[in-house]
Design an enzyme around this catalytic site. Structure first.
Site, mmCIF file in Angstrom:
data_model
loop_
_atom_site.group_PDB
_atom_site.id
_atom_site.type_symbol
_atom_site.label_atom_id
_atom_site.label_comp_id
_atom_site.label_asym_id
_atom_site.label_seq_id
_atom_site.Cartn_x
_atom_site.Cartn_y
_atom_site.Cartn_z
ATOM 1 C CG ASP A 1 44.960 -24.196 68.076
ATOM 2 O OD1 ASP A 1 44.791 -24.569 69.238
ATOM 3 O OD2 ASP A 1 44.031 -23.946 67.301
ATOM 4 C CD GLU B 1 37.922 -25.270 68.301
ATOM 5 O OE1 GLU B 1 37.450 -24.160 68.563
ATOM 6 O OE2 GLU B 1 38.722 -25.843 69.050
HETATM 7 C C1 FRU Z 1 41.509 -24.435 68.677
HETATM 8 C C2 FRU Z 1 41.056 -22.994 68.549
HETATM 9 C C3 FRU Z 1 40.827 -22.631 67.108
HETATM 10 C C4 FRU Z 1 41.005 -21.146 67.125
HETATM 11 C C5 FRU Z 1 42.087 -20.961 68.137
HETATM 12 C C6 FRU Z 1 41.957 -19.727 68.974
HETATM 13 O O1 FRU Z 1 42.196 -24.707 69.850
HETATM 14 O O2 FRU Z 1 39.897 -22.792 69.319
HETATM 15 O O3 FRU Z 1 39.597 -23.061 66.588
HETATM 16 O O4 FRU Z 1 41.352 -20.648 65.862
HETATM 17 O O5 FRU Z 1 42.050 -22.090 68.991
HETATM 18 O O6 FRU Z 1 43.047 -19.582 69.819
#
Ligand code: FRU
Length: 537
Positions: free
Chosen positions: A65, A248
């Site tokens: 992300d 998310e």
């Molecule tokens: C989304 C996610 C988020 C988390 C991060 C961990 O892709 O799962 O929810 O904060 O990636 O790397």
């Protein structure tokens, strides 16, 4: 290369034999006096064949992300989920890259590094211009990051717990300190899936609003604050749209409705699995926010078919996109991860794994039934992409066959604009990254009867790294006449197809053979008139 000014109409553009590629949006293109900056970062080679040319990657190791996207003093900062120690997910830290134009990125030292006590999950950054947090001074206001602490052994909360924390920088993002009072926001009882803070300024109340998720409960939780450190609960948003996986990386955005004086609030939300193309995907809701509650309007019911929800992208590889705080212009500028949790850990790239999508700007327009988002390449990125090289253009009619597009259209990374008029054909399209024998290639097509754009990567190179690497993705466009326009951003291991000037987008990764660089046009069951323009990247 000259640029049209004022912008040409679509018809004029079709008529111009050497027209410019307009970067897949209705926006005008303007000449820029500044020369293109020297590309930063490694270029693709036969031993690193899938290294993108115009998309953000880390020089080595895993990323997912985008986090902490902020524009400050002429520089775009992208922080991101990053593993400083390996090429798969783990040791989650915030990597950092900076750019002046959203295309050329320079990697910076890791900003926030995982420790045994705490991994640094997704979050956001804002400039605390008035030093409301008190973490800087009036003369040197801080950059404030809100991130999720994912606790390990001997952390401030029990192992496995997730809560929100603050870090700040007093040197324009170069170095970061964690706030002493962390975590600044925790649920009672403590929760293991409470994450992904993103904040937006709510002017009528003169406070910040934070969206977070309890990911496995499919709930967005909203909080407010005036100092970025103390947060009060506002409300929950749930019970609408796709529910088939974790919710998310939420974000609440205030947007203008095109061609009106109205404004609406838009909630962006990533879901994994359960996305429209399988695995990870991004849905959105349009509605009202009264300072406490977000109410979605015309949202799909939780048990509705997936295609009744609204999706930001219909490909398999667009996730966790969020906006750049303080970006110039009046439209949100988004950066998203070009990955899918179904197979991202197995994609065959090394020594890096994970790339960002092209930065996009969003527009909110009235669709046939409800308000809809349109996507285009962000203005700053567009200006750079349009600068180097010459535009090659070709008009041709193809009848129930396939025709090579020739030398001008070979290449590993290209920005292509394709206008097709399926005069008598049922289906037409192009093969890109085609092998010399024509046996492999990425197939992009439009079916006139179903108004469907389809990207088929099943024969486009290496696919055997994961059984979950889905073969093709499609989107149905509003019915039109025989014509379709596709803006295609082709990079070494990805394609982003902007259909009908951004009405829908399909973003897919794929892993073609190094030598497969050909392009051809095809038409099925009748004739198609093509106008193809390309710019080598
Ligand atoms: C989304 C996610 C988020 C988390 C991060 C961990 O892709 O799962 O929810 O904060 O990636 O790397």
């Amino acid at each position: 290369m000259t640029y049209p000014n004022p912008p040409l109409s679509r018809r004029q553009m079709l008529a111009a034999s050497a027209a410019v590629v307009v970067a897949f949006s209705a926006a005008s293109c303007t000449a820029s006096p500044t020369p293109a900056p020297t590309p930063a970062g490694p270029a693709p080679t036969a031993s690193d064949p899938w290294r993108p040319v115009v998309h953000l990657t880390a020089e080595k190791n895993w990323l997912n992300d985008p986090n902490g996207l902020v524009y400050h003093d002429g520089t775009y900062h992208a922080f991101y989920q990053y593993n400083p120690r390996g090429n798969s997910w783990g040791n989650m830290s915030w990597g950092h890259s900076t750019s002046k134009d959203l295309i050329h990125w320079e990697q910076q030292p890791v900003a926030l590094e995982a420790s045994l006590e705490e991994e640094i999950f997704s979050g956001c950054i804002v400039m605390d211009t008035n030093n409301a947090s008190g973490l800087g001074s009036a003369g040197n206001p801080p950059m404030v990051a809100l991130y999720t602490s994912a606790y390990g052994k001997n952390g401030a909360l029990p192992q496995g717990a997730q809560a929100q924390s603050v870090a700040f920088s007093l040197d324009q993002g170069a170095t970061w300190q964690k706030y002493r009072g962390n975590p600044i926001l925790n649920l009672a009882p403590t929760n293991n899936n409470f994450r992904d803070p993103k904040i937006t300024w709510y002017e009528p109340g003169r406070y910040w609003v934070m969206t977070t998720v309890v990911a496995d409960a499919q709930v967005v939780k909203l909080f407010k604050s005036t100092d970025l450190l103390h947060w009060d609960y506002l409300s929950d948003f749930s019970g609408a749209g796709a529910q088939g996986g974790l919710w998310e990386v939420p974000e609440l955005l205030l947007m203008d409705v095109e061609d009106s004086t109205a404004k609406k609030w838009v909630m962006l939300l990533s879901i994994n699995p359960g996305g429209i193309a399988g695995g990870s995907g991004m849905q959105y809701f349009v509605g009202e926010f009264d300072g406490t509650h977000f109410t979605a309007e015309n949202a799909a019911a939780p048990d509705a078919p997936l295609n009744e929800s609204q999706w930001l992208d219909h490909g398999a590889d667009y996730y966790a996109a969020n906006s750049i705080s303080g970006a110039p212009g009046d439209k949100p500028v988004l950066l998203g991860w070009m990955g899918n949790w179904d197979y991202a850990q197995h994609v065959p790239t090394t020594p890096w794994r994970g790339a960002m999508a092209i930065p996009r700007e969003l527009t909110l327009v009235r669709g046939a039934k409800r308000l809809e988002l349109r996507s285009a390449i962000a203005g700053a990125a567009r200006e750079t992409l349009e600068r180097p090289g010459e535009v090659k253009s070709k008009n041709l009619t193809v009848g129930s066959s396939q025709q090579d597009l020739g030398q001008d259209f070979t290449g590993r990374a290209q920005m292509i604009e394709l206008d097709m008029d399926l005069t008598s054909a049922r289906e037409a399209g192009v093969h890109l990254r085609q092998s010399a024998d024509g046996n492999t290639g990425l197939r992009i097509s439009y079916d006139k009867e179903t108004h469907t754009v389809k990207v088929d990567r099943s024969k486009a190179g290496t696919t055997n790294f994961s059984e979950k690497f889905s073969p093709y993705h499609e989107v149905t466009l509003p019915a039109s006449d025989n014509t379709v326009r596709l803006g295609i951003l082709l990079d070494s291991s990805s394609v982003e197809v902007f259909a009908q000037d951004g009405v829908a987008v399909i973003s897919d990764t794929f892993f073609p053979d190094w030598d497969a660089t050909g392009s051809s046009a095809f038409s099925i069951d009748g004739d198609t008139d093509f106008t193809v323009r390309t710019r080598a990247l």
